[in-house]
Design a protein around this motif. Structure first.
Motif, PDB file in Angstrom:
ATOM      1  N   ALA A  61       0.786  -1.228   0.000  1.00 42.76           N
ATOM      2  CA  ALA A  61       0.000   0.000   0.000  1.00 42.76           C
ATOM      3  C   ALA A  61       0.821   1.282   0.000  1.00 42.76           C
ATOM      4  CB  ALA A  61      -0.923  -0.013   1.226  1.00 42.76           C
ATOM      5  N   TYR A  62       2.055   1.209   0.441  1.00 47.56           N
ATOM      6  CA  TYR A  62       2.855   2.399   0.727  1.00 47.56           C
ATOM      7  C   TYR A  62       3.088   3.292  -0.493  1.00 47.56           C
ATOM      8  CZ  TYR A  62       6.749   5.048   2.825  1.00 47.56           C
ATOM      9  OH  TYR A  62       7.567   6.025   3.314  1.00 47.56           O
ATOM     10  N   SER A  65       0.307   5.788  -1.666  1.00 50.84           N
ATOM     11  CA  SER A  65      -0.295   6.706  -0.692  1.00 50.84           C
ATOM     12  C   SER A  65       0.398   8.061  -0.829  1.00 50.84           C
ATOM     13  CB  SER A  65      -0.123   6.147   0.728  1.00 50.84           C
ATOM     14  OG  SER A  65      -0.740   4.879   0.828  1.00 50.84           O
ATOM     15  N   SER A  84      -4.196  14.371   2.035  1.00 50.54           N
ATOM     16  CA  SER A  84      -3.694  13.066   1.599  1.00 50.54           C
ATOM     17  C   SER A  84      -4.637  12.430   0.591  1.00 50.54           C
ATOM     18  CB  SER A  84      -3.523  12.126   2.803  1.00 50.54           C
ATOM     19  OG  SER A  84      -2.665  12.680   3.767  1.00 50.54           O
ATOM     20  N   VAL A  86      -4.931   8.551  -2.250  1.00 51.64           N
ATOM     21  CA  VAL A  86      -4.366   7.264  -2.631  1.00 51.64           C
ATOM     22  C   VAL A  86      -4.706   6.975  -4.083  1.00 51.64           C
ATOM     23  CG1 VAL A  86      -6.405   5.990  -1.782  1.00 51.64           C
ATOM     24  CG2 VAL A  86      -4.206   4.811  -2.014  1.00 51.64           C
ATOM     25  N   THR A  96      -9.883  10.667  -2.593  1.00 47.08           N
ATOM     26  CA  THR A  96      -9.603  11.543  -1.456  1.00 47.08           C
ATOM     27  C   THR A  96     -10.932  11.958  -0.842  1.00 47.08           C
ATOM     28  OG1 THR A  96      -8.315  13.478  -0.736  1.00 47.08           O
ATOM     29  CG2 THR A  96      -9.537  13.676  -2.815  1.00 47.08           C
ATOM     30  N   SER A 166      -3.413   2.842   8.610  1.00 45.62           N
ATOM     31  CA  SER A 166      -3.500   4.163   7.997  1.00 45.62           C
ATOM     32  C   SER A 166      -2.133   4.563   7.451  1.00 45.62           C
ATOM     33  CB  SER A 166      -3.955   5.187   9.043  1.00 45.62           C
ATOM     34  OG  SER A 166      -3.705   6.506   8.606  1.00 45.62           O
ATOM     35  N   SER A 168      -0.822   8.077   5.800  1.00 47.16           N
ATOM     36  CA  SER A 168      -1.200   9.426   5.362  1.00 47.16           C
ATOM     37  C   SER A 168      -0.203  10.456   5.879  1.00 47.16           C
ATOM     38  CB  SER A 168      -2.629   9.745   5.833  1.00 47.16           C
ATOM     39  OG  SER A 168      -2.788   9.479   7.206  1.00 47.16           O
ATOM     40  N   PRO A 178       5.079   9.414   4.389  1.00 46.19           N
ATOM     41  CA  PRO A 178       3.840   9.268   5.155  1.00 46.19           C
ATOM     42  C   PRO A 178       4.054   8.665   6.530  1.00 46.19           C
ATOM     43  CG  PRO A 178       4.004   7.534   3.509  1.00 46.19           C
ATOM     44  CD  PRO A 178       5.142   8.473   3.248  1.00 46.19           C
ATOM     45  N   GLY A 208      -6.698  10.564   3.258  1.00 48.64           N
ATOM     46  CA  GLY A 208      -5.737   9.470   3.260  1.00 48.64           C
ATOM     47  C   GLY A 208      -6.405   8.106   3.338  1.00 48.64           C
ATOM     48  N   PRO A 209      -5.685   7.062   2.957  1.00 48.26           N
ATOM     49  CA  PRO A 209      -6.277   5.730   2.874  1.00 48.26           C
ATOM     50  C   PRO A 209      -6.231   4.947   4.177  1.00 48.26           C
ATOM     51  CG  PRO A 209      -4.059   5.698   1.978  1.00 48.26           C
ATOM     52  CD  PRO A 209      -4.344   7.120   2.356  1.00 48.26           C
ATOM     53  N   LEU A 217      -7.557  -1.395   0.089  1.00 55.53           N
ATOM     54  CA  LEU A 217      -8.176  -0.130   0.471  1.00 55.53           C
ATOM     55  C   LEU A 217      -9.615  -0.360   0.921  1.00 55.53           C
ATOM     56  CD1 LEU A 217      -7.887   2.985   0.560  1.00 55.53           C
ATOM     57  CD2 LEU A 217      -8.739   3.018  -1.797  1.00 55.53           C
TER      58      LEU A 217
END
Length: 446
Positions: A61-62, A65, A84, A86, A96, A166, A168, A178, A208-209, A217
């Protein structure tokens, strides 16, 4: 280091403290920091196994983001606060929060790897009859190319106490990379249609996600309340339902009439909920019994007793063992003492860090005093205890999101493997606490 006070025991009544001093190394991926606190619920998975899954989820996921600013491309200048988002498609669709964007305006997107692109806001849904709901917004990257993106999950399949992550960009610490936070699903759907999670948020995190335990997600950060466990997420199924409508540059004040159908396959459900609460609680209890190295530290500031927390450290040099107490300089005054088994252990201040100006060191006597905590009306500033009065100017710190009151500064921080990582030095904001790494403490002791 600034704001550290070191005191030495002179009457030899301290317990045997078995904290292993180890240089702090940067950690890649997710590491779970704990400042001993209350945990509950049913154990579903052990700490090591769960952490391995979470690290893999972060890896997935990083990269997608992103950090976002409003940006005027003609004037080449920033036009909004930070928030933030994704990326959810290779072609650059970004999800968003609606309250962060205006359809048709341009924004600068910052990826964790340093790449910068321009995006345009598409649709947003912000109901006129119920402002702030469902708070869904979409953007499109204008630059050509392919982009890292995440897999979308299904919020309808979530379960209470399920682990979540999370990733973000809180604005107050203003980092280019993040912040990662671990939490759990507290409510799958509240009365306003939001997911509630324990992943703390503050300004900059909006949009943010929120990911599930497999890095998919499941929600987008939207809002908070005063209680630190009141963090509200837009369910990802809202974006699925209005996917086509959100691709238009339009501000929807009522729900779009055009909807998209979608179904969740059986493979998307989980056979077990992974919850770290009980494993961490059991580990924390063992750690307290084993190390017993955090004590209430009391001293006089302006003639008034003030409380802090002191971490007792055994320091061995040339085969000579000494015991020190490390705490936060700004909340340690005159005549300090610890309470050990209801008995006062008097301490002598042997070192306070100087203030640095540029590369030069200056020493000056200053008067320390308390100021009353006056919260603002915004929920972000109304958490219990408030921010520390002194919370910047440190050479090295790491961040974590454990609940910390200013008087608990000076307490130890451990990793899930029992490794001593450093001490708490400040409650920076609602979602950020600061720790001084172990390596800096070793240098101070030398």
């Amino acid at each position: 280091m600034k704001m550290l006070s070191v005191v030495i025991n002179k009457i030899e009544k301290m317990p045997n403290v078995r904290v292993k001093l180890k240089a702090f190394m940067p950690l890649i991926g997710l590491f779970l920091f704990i400042a001993i606190s209350n945990h509950s619920n049913v154990q579903q998975m052990n700490v090591v196994e769960t952490q391995a899954y979470l690290k893999n989820a972060v890896k997935k996921a990083y990269a997608a983001s992103v950090r976002i600013w409003g940006f005027d491309v003609e004037r080449n200048e920033r036009t909004s606060a930070q928030f933030s988002g994704v990326v959810v498609s290779e072609k650059g669709i970004i999800l968003t929060a609606a309250h962060t964007i205006s359809p048709g305006r341009t924004y600068k997107i910052f990826f964790p790897d340093g790449r910068e692109v321009i995006a345009k806001a598409l649709g947003r849904i912000d109901l006129e009859t119920a402002p702030g709901t469902p708070d869904a917004g979409m953007m499109q990257i204008l630059d050509k190319g392919s982009f890292p993106f995440v897999e979308m999950g299904f919020s309808a399949s979530l379960k209470v106490n399920e682990a979540c992550i999370s990733i973000s960009y809180p604005e107050r610490i203003n980092l280019t990379l993040p912040t990662l936070r671990y939490g759990k699903i507290a409510e799958v759907k509240n009365e306003y249609g939001f997911i509630r999670s324990t992943c703390k948020m503050e300004p900059g995190d909006s949009g943010g996600p929120l990911f599930d335990q497999l890095g998919r997600l499941i929600g987008i950060h939207s809002a908070i309340d005063v209680n630190e466990e009141m963090n509200f997420e837009i369910p990802i199924d809202v974006y699925r339902k209005y996917w086509t409508a959100l691709q238009e540059q339009k501000n929807y004040t009522t729900y779009p009439t055009q909807t998209d159908s979608f179904s969740k396959s059986s493979s998307d459900s989980f056979s077990k909920i992974w919850d770290l609460d009980v494993p961490i609680d059991r580990f924390a209890s063992r750690l307290i019994k084993k190390n017993n190295n955090a004590f209430l530290l009391t001293s006089k500031l302006e003639g008034v007793d003030i409380e802090a927390t002191g971490t007792v450290i055994n320091y061995v040099e040339n085969e000579v063992k000494k015991q020190f107490v490390v705490s936060k300089n700004s909340i340690v005054g005159d005549l300090p003492y610890l309470l050990v088994d209801d008995e006062k252990v008097l301490l002598e201040v042997v070192k306070r860090d100087n203030w640095l100006r540029g590369d030069q060191t200056f020493s000056k006597s200053i008067k320390l005093m308390n100021r009353p905590f006056i919260p603002s009306k915004h929920p972000v500033d109304r958490f219990i205890g408030g921010s520390s009065e002194r919370r910047d100017g440190y050479k090295q710190v790491f961040t974590h999101d454990a609940v910390l009151t200013p008087s608990q500064c000076g307490s130890p921080i451990f990793g899930v493997d029992g490794e001593f990582l450093g001490i708490n030095i400040a409650r920076y904001s609602r979602a950020v606490s600061l720790g001084i790494p172990c390596a800096a403490i070793i240098e101070l002791l030398k």
